[in-house]
Enzyme design. Structure first.
Site, PDB file in Angstrom:
ATOM      1  CE  LYS A 196      40.744  31.377  41.871  1.00  0.00           C
ATOM      2  NZ  LYS A 196      39.833  32.128  42.772  1.00  0.00           N
TER       3      LYS A 196
ATOM      4  NE  ARG B  41      39.002  35.946  37.110  1.00  0.00           N
ATOM      5  CZ  ARG B  41      39.924  35.856  38.056  1.00  0.00           C
ATOM      6  NH1 ARG B  41      41.061  35.263  37.827  1.00  0.00           N
ATOM      7  NH2 ARG B  41      39.684  36.352  39.240  1.00  0.00           N
TER       8      ARG B  41
ATOM      9  NE  ARG C 139      42.678  38.027  49.309  1.00  0.00           N
ATOM     10  CZ  ARG C 139      42.339  37.592  48.104  1.00  0.00           C
ATOM     11  NH1 ARG C 139      42.777  36.424  47.679  1.00  0.00           N
ATOM     12  NH2 ARG C 139      41.556  38.307  47.332  1.00  0.00           N
TER      13      ARG C 139
ATOM     14  NE  ARG D  12      43.575  40.783  45.668  1.00  0.00           N
ATOM     15  CZ  ARG D  12      43.282  39.667  45.005  1.00  0.00           C
ATOM     16  NH1 ARG D  12      44.016  38.574  45.202  1.00  0.00           N
ATOM     17  NH2 ARG D  12      42.275  39.621  44.168  1.00  0.00           N
TER      18      ARG D  12
ATOM     19  NE  ARG E 299      37.716  39.971  43.437  1.00  0.00           N
ATOM     20  CZ  ARG E 299      38.357  39.744  44.585  1.00  0.00           C
ATOM     21  NH1 ARG E 299      38.213  40.579  45.599  1.00  0.00           N
ATOM     22  NH2 ARG E 299      39.137  38.708  44.708  1.00  0.00           N
TER      23      ARG E 299
HETATM   24  P1  AP5 Z   1      43.027  32.883  48.566  1.00  0.00           P
HETATM   25  O1  AP5 Z   1      43.809  31.624  48.510  1.00  0.00           O
HETATM   26  O2  AP5 Z   1      43.764  34.167  48.451  1.00  0.00           O
HETATM   27  O3  AP5 Z   1      41.794  32.830  47.532  1.00  0.00           O
HETATM   28  P2  AP5 Z   1      41.750  32.868  45.939  1.00  0.00           P
HETATM   29  O4  AP5 Z   1      40.800  31.832  45.486  1.00  0.00           O
HETATM   30  O5  AP5 Z   1      43.128  32.832  45.381  1.00  0.00           O
HETATM   31  O6  AP5 Z   1      41.068  34.291  45.757  1.00  0.00           O
HETATM   32  P3  AP5 Z   1      41.410  35.538  44.842  1.00  0.00           P
HETATM   33  O7  AP5 Z   1      40.587  36.665  45.397  1.00  0.00           O
HETATM   34  O8  AP5 Z   1      42.884  35.799  44.746  1.00  0.00           O
HETATM   35  O9  AP5 Z   1      40.846  35.119  43.486  1.00  0.00           O
HETATM   36  P4  AP5 Z   1      40.361  36.038  42.403  1.00  0.00           P
HETATM   37  O10 AP5 Z   1      40.155  35.033  41.342  1.00  0.00           O
HETATM   38  O11 AP5 Z   1      39.232  36.900  42.677  1.00  0.00           O
HETATM   39  O12 AP5 Z   1      41.545  37.115  42.229  1.00  0.00           O
HETATM   40  P5  AP5 Z   1      42.748  37.222  41.220  1.00  0.00           P
HETATM   41  O13 AP5 Z   1      43.897  37.736  41.950  1.00  0.00           O
HETATM   42  O14 AP5 Z   1      42.876  35.985  40.406  1.00  0.00           O
HETATM   43  O15 AP5 Z   1      42.201  32.851  49.945  1.00  0.00           O
HETATM   44  C1  AP5 Z   1      41.351  33.915  50.327  1.00  0.00           C
HETATM   45  C2  AP5 Z   1      41.408  34.103  51.858  1.00  0.00           C
HETATM   46  O16 AP5 Z   1      40.831  32.965  52.494  1.00  0.00           O
HETATM   47  C3  AP5 Z   1      42.833  34.198  52.429  1.00  0.00           C
HETATM   48  O17 AP5 Z   1      42.813  35.110  53.495  1.00  0.00           O
HETATM   49  C4  AP5 Z   1      43.152  32.786  52.952  1.00  0.00           C
HETATM   50  O18 AP5 Z   1      44.035  32.816  54.065  1.00  0.00           O
HETATM   51  C5  AP5 Z   1      41.764  32.293  53.346  1.00  0.00           C
HETATM   52  N1  AP5 Z   1      41.571  30.873  53.073  1.00  0.00           N
HETATM   53  C6  AP5 Z   1      41.970  30.195  51.964  1.00  0.00           C
HETATM   54  N2  AP5 Z   1      41.556  28.898  52.024  1.00  0.00           N
HETATM   55  C7  AP5 Z   1      40.868  28.799  53.194  1.00  0.00           C
HETATM   56  C8  AP5 Z   1      40.181  27.711  53.827  1.00  0.00           C
HETATM   57  N3  AP5 Z   1      40.091  26.500  53.246  1.00  0.00           N
HETATM   58  N4  AP5 Z   1      39.579  27.934  55.008  1.00  0.00           N
HETATM   59  C9  AP5 Z   1      39.640  29.150  55.594  1.00  0.00           C
HETATM   60  N5  AP5 Z   1      40.279  30.224  55.057  1.00  0.00           N
HETATM   61  C10 AP5 Z   1      40.878  30.041  53.858  1.00  0.00           C
HETATM   62  O19 AP5 Z   1      42.186  38.339  40.203  1.00  0.00           O
HETATM   63  C11 AP5 Z   1      42.075  39.691  40.580  1.00  0.00           C
HETATM   64  C12 AP5 Z   1      41.593  40.510  39.383  1.00  0.00           C
HETATM   65  O20 AP5 Z   1      42.545  40.420  38.307  1.00  0.00           O
HETATM   66  C13 AP5 Z   1      40.267  40.053  38.751  1.00  0.00           C
HETATM   67  O21 AP5 Z   1      39.151  40.595  39.422  1.00  0.00           O
HETATM   68  C14 AP5 Z   1      40.418  40.593  37.316  1.00  0.00           C
HETATM   69  O22 AP5 Z   1      40.180  41.969  37.265  1.00  0.00           O
HETATM   70  C15 AP5 Z   1      41.890  40.357  37.035  1.00  0.00           C
HETATM   71  N6  AP5 Z   1      42.141  39.038  36.436  1.00  0.00           N
HETATM   72  C16 AP5 Z   1      42.877  38.020  36.977  1.00  0.00           C
HETATM   73  N7  AP5 Z   1      42.885  36.950  36.150  1.00  0.00           N
HETATM   74  C17 AP5 Z   1      42.147  37.301  35.058  1.00  0.00           C
HETATM   75  C18 AP5 Z   1      41.766  36.616  33.876  1.00  0.00           C
HETATM   76  N8  AP5 Z   1      42.139  35.350  33.657  1.00  0.00           N
HETATM   77  N9  AP5 Z   1      40.995  37.269  32.994  1.00  0.00           N
HETATM   78  C19 AP5 Z   1      40.617  38.538  33.179  1.00  0.00           C
HETATM   79  N10 AP5 Z   1      40.921  39.249  34.304  1.00  0.00           N
HETATM   80  C20 AP5 Z   1      41.688  38.633  35.228  1.00  0.00           C
END
Ligand code: AP5
Length: 218
Positions: A14, A88, A127, A160, A171
């Site tokens: 994403k 989410r 990552r 991270r 997660r």
């Molecule tokens: P990347 O693009 O970083 O993936 P992502 O989907 O953004 O994954 P996240 O882990 O950031 O999502 P998340 O929802 O768990 O974390 P968030 O920060 O929102 O890609 C991942 C890897 O794959 C990278 O290395 C990239 O290079 C590679 N890649 C990407 N696309 C690829 C492809 N097509 N092919 C091959 N490789 C690829 O949330 C973190 C924490 O914050 C949560 O756990 C929670 O505690 C809190 N939080 C955040 N938002 C909320 C909310 N709305 N409500 C409550 N808590 C929240």
């Protein structure tokens, strides 16, 4: 106006796709994960409240994230936005509708990045993120030119703390618990577009652009 939500499991790509779309459409990428990590870095009151949830891979309580997004959207001066990681849960989707209704706005489309579990784990374990500019790399799929150094700003790359196996598993479980009602919510609103996020970054990006063009959203 272009207002999108990117929905999908952790590691679906994403953030990677949001950055690409944000550059192409010149609209901001709004990531609740990035915003919360900024608060942690500053050791703000909000950051302190969020810390243990994030480290455990649990959701930060709705009242915190809903308020954060409400404020960010109210201050948005651009022709749209891309929401990544919010909503989410159905409760957050309902809060978002309310926030947008108050300012006579609505979401145009919700892109759902469907991804297999083994792929998610491989992507998250490999990552690496730039401490300085937030650019996203992967040790195999998208390596930086020099190990540990960001290609864009020469900042230091780090892993991270929630990208450790046990936290990743939690997660994914948290995601699976919440996703069905959310998908139903946006299917009923006729907003949901499914993307095959198992493909390469370039393939996913191509599919996203085609799907948005088909809906006259590009
Ligand atoms: P990347 O693009 O970083 O993936 P992502 O989907 O953004 O994954 P996240 O882990 O950031 O999502 P998340 O929802 O768990 O974390 P968030 O920060 O929102 O890609 C991942 C890897 O794959 C990278 O290395 C990239 O290079 C590679 N890649 C990407 N696309 C690829 C492809 N097509 N092919 C091959 N490789 C690829 O949330 C973190 C924490 O914050 C949560 O756990 C929670 O505690 C809190 N939080 C955040 N938002 C909320 C909310 N709305 N409500 C409550 N808590 C929240």
């Amino acid at each position: 106006m272009k207002r999108f939500i990117l929905l999908g499991p952790p590691g679906a790509g994403k953030g990677t796709q949001a950055k690409m779309l944000s550059e192409r459409l010149t609209i901001p990428h709004i990531s609740t994960g990035d915003m919360l990590r900024e608060e942690l870095k500053k050791s703000s009151e909000l950051g302190k409240q969020a810390q243990h949830y994030m480290e455990a891979g649990e959701l930060v309580p709705d009242n915190i994230v809903n308020q954060m997004i409400k404020k960010r959207i109210a201050n948005n001066n651009s022709e749209g936005f891309i929401l990544d990681g919010f909503p989410r849960a159905e409760s957050q989707a309902i809060a978002l509708e309310k926030t947008l209704k108050e300012i006579s706005q609505e979401i145009d489309s919700v892109l759902y990045f469907d991804t297999d579990k083994e792929i998610i784990i491989e992507r998250l374990e490999g990552r690496r993120v730039c401490k300085n500019c937030g650019a996203i790399f992967h040790i195999k799929n998208m390596p930086s030119q020099k190990e540990g150094v960001c290609d864009n700003c020469k900042g230091e790359l780090y892993q991270r703390s929630d990208d450790k196996r046990a936290t990743i598993e939690n997660r994914i479980n948290v995601y699976l618990e919440k996703i069905s009602p959310l998908l139903k919510f946006y299917t009923n609103n006729n907003k949901l577009i499914k993307v095959n996020a198992n493909n390469t970054t370039e393939e996913v990006n191509k599919e996203v652009l085609v799907l948005l063009k088909d809906k006259n959203l590009l």
